[in-house]
Motif scaffolding. Structure first.
Motif, PDB file in Angstrom:
ATOM      1  N   VAL A  24     125.737  37.650   0.037  1.00 14.19           N
ATOM      2  CA  VAL A  24     126.074  38.978  -0.464  1.00 14.19           C
ATOM      3  C   VAL A  24     127.201  38.799  -1.471  1.00 14.19           C
ATOM      4  O   VAL A  24     128.150  38.063  -1.183  1.00 14.19           O
ATOM      5  N   PRO A  25     127.150  39.419  -2.655  1.00 14.26           N
ATOM      6  CA  PRO A  25     126.162  40.408  -3.070  1.00 14.26           C
ATOM      7  C   PRO A  25     124.766  39.801  -3.207  1.00 14.26           C
ATOM      8  O   PRO A  25     124.611  38.623  -3.509  1.00 14.26           O
ATOM      9  N   LEU A  26     123.787  40.661  -2.987  1.00 14.91           N
ATOM     10  CA  LEU A  26     122.393  40.231  -2.990  1.00 14.91           C
ATOM     11  C   LEU A  26     121.939  39.845  -4.393  1.00 14.91           C
ATOM     12  O   LEU A  26     122.293  40.494  -5.371  1.00 14.91           O
ATOM     13  N   SER A  27     121.123  38.810  -4.448  1.00 16.99           N
ATOM     14  CA  SER A  27     120.537  38.419  -5.734  1.00 16.99           C
ATOM     15  C   SER A  27     119.372  39.353  -6.054  1.00 16.99           C
ATOM     16  O   SER A  27     118.770  39.960  -5.159  1.00 16.99           O
ATOM     17  N   ASP A  28     119.048  39.448  -7.332  1.00 20.09           N
ATOM     18  CA  ASP A  28     117.890  40.248  -7.737  1.00 20.09           C
ATOM     19  C   ASP A  28     116.621  39.702  -7.095  1.00 20.09           C
ATOM     20  O   ASP A  28     115.733  40.463  -6.707  1.00 20.09           O
ATOM     21  N   GLU A  29     116.546  38.379  -6.957  1.00 22.18           N
ATOM     22  CA  GLU A  29     115.364  37.755  -6.351  1.00 22.18           C
ATOM     23  C   GLU A  29     115.201  38.192  -4.890  1.00 22.18           C
ATOM     24  O   GLU A  29     114.095  38.539  -4.465  1.00 22.18           O
ATOM     25  N   ASN A  91     120.545  40.378   6.699  1.00 21.63           N
ATOM     26  CA  ASN A  91     121.473  39.896   7.727  1.00 21.63           C
ATOM     27  C   ASN A  91     121.632  40.889   8.884  1.00 21.63           C
ATOM     28  O   ASN A  91     122.751  41.155   9.329  1.00 21.63           O
ATOM     29  N   PRO A  92     120.521  41.445   9.394  1.00 22.69           N
ATOM     30  CA  PRO A  92     120.644  42.413  10.488  1.00 22.69           C
ATOM     31  C   PRO A  92     121.051  41.742  11.795  1.00 22.69           C
ATOM     32  O   PRO A  92     120.613  40.630  12.106  1.00 22.69           O
ATOM     33  N   LYS A 130     123.533  46.454  12.866  1.00 22.76           N
ATOM     34  CA  LYS A 130     124.430  46.398  11.710  1.00 22.76           C
ATOM     35  C   LYS A 130     123.779  45.469  10.694  1.00 22.76           C
ATOM     36  O   LYS A 130     123.281  44.395  11.058  1.00 22.76           O
ATOM     37  N   ALA A 131     123.766  45.887   9.423  1.00 23.88           N
ATOM     38  CA  ALA A 131     123.111  45.083   8.389  1.00 23.88           C
ATOM     39  C   ALA A 131     123.654  45.468   7.019  1.00 23.88           C
ATOM     40  O   ALA A 131     124.485  46.373   6.889  1.00 23.88           O
ATOM     41  N   ILE A 132     123.127  44.798   6.017  1.00 18.26           N
ATOM     42  CA  ILE A 132     123.416  45.113   4.617  1.00 18.26           C
ATOM     43  C   ILE A 132     122.147  45.724   4.027  1.00 18.26           C
ATOM     44  O   ILE A 132     121.050  45.192   4.229  1.00 18.26           O
ATOM     45  N   GLU A 138     127.190  47.965   3.900  1.00 19.16           N
ATOM     46  CA  GLU A 138     126.981  47.761   5.330  1.00 19.16           C
ATOM     47  C   GLU A 138     126.478  49.065   5.933  1.00 19.16           C
ATOM     48  O   GLU A 138     127.013  50.137   5.637  1.00 19.16           O
ATOM     49  N   VAL A 139     125.439  48.958   6.739  1.00 13.31           N
ATOM     50  CA  VAL A 139     124.881  50.129   7.416  1.00 13.31           C
ATOM     51  C   VAL A 139     124.795  49.848   8.905  1.00 13.31           C
ATOM     52  O   VAL A 139     124.715  48.691   9.333  1.00 13.31           O
TER      53      VAL A 139
END
Length: 182
Positions: A24-29, A91-92, A130-132, A138-139
């Protein structure tokens, strides 16, 4: 577009690996891959598209099921009140779970398993995940009933666990013993 030929089947070692966290931050891929996973689920539940592309209907998909050892899942389902859960998570982690257990009366199935496996798969009735999300936020999701079962099934994939590993008394060449804390 993902199709059934992209789904890894039981026996493939990637399904037994603990998936790697997604940076994280997430890649476009990674975002695109997750979007394609969700698109597969949506398409698989559309009778016309499913028939045209020979898709088996699914409500959840984990990255290891498409051959990627990454902690990402997609879910497309509803709860008993018709609340829709149509999302991708990175990453949940299950951060809390009820003592109360539940299961699906007809047992569970899996896009990576091309056979019927009978038996009760014990699951927690309520969980908090909990995840991204795809926006790098984060959610936390409080889940119960069918969505809770779906999320547990998909998160198990990220830990190298197949649903039938949880069936007590099930003897199968693909089954393996799991740590009760997982």
């Amino acid at each position: 577009m993902l199709t059934m030929k992209d789904i890894v089947r039981e026996g493939n070692p990637v399904l037994r690996e603990v998936a790697k966290p997604v940076p994280v931050p997430l890649s476009d891929e990674d975002k695109q891959t997750a979007k394609r996973m969700l698109e597969f689920l949506i398409n698989s539940q559309n009778p016309e598209i499913a028939e045209k592309y020979s898709l088996r209907p699914g409500v959840g998909l984990a990255a290891p099921q498409i051959g990627l050892s990454k902690q990402m899942i997609a879910v497309h389902t509803t709860d008993e009140n018709e609340k829709e859960y149509s999302l991708v998570l990175f990453n949940p982690k299950i951060i809390s779970e009820s003592v109360e257990m539940t299961h699906l009366e007809g047992g569970e199935g899996c896009l990576s398993v091309d056979r019927e496996v009978q038996g009760i798969v014990p699951r927690h009735a309520r969980i908090t995940v909990k995840a991204i999300n795809e926006n790098n936020e984060e959610v936390r999701l409080k889940l119960k009933g069918f969505p809770a079962i779906v999320f547990q099934h998909e998160i198990d994939h990220l830990n190298g666990i197949m649903f039938y590993d949880r069936i007590e008394g099930w003897v199968d060449p693909y089954k393996r013993e799991i740590n009760p804390s997982l």
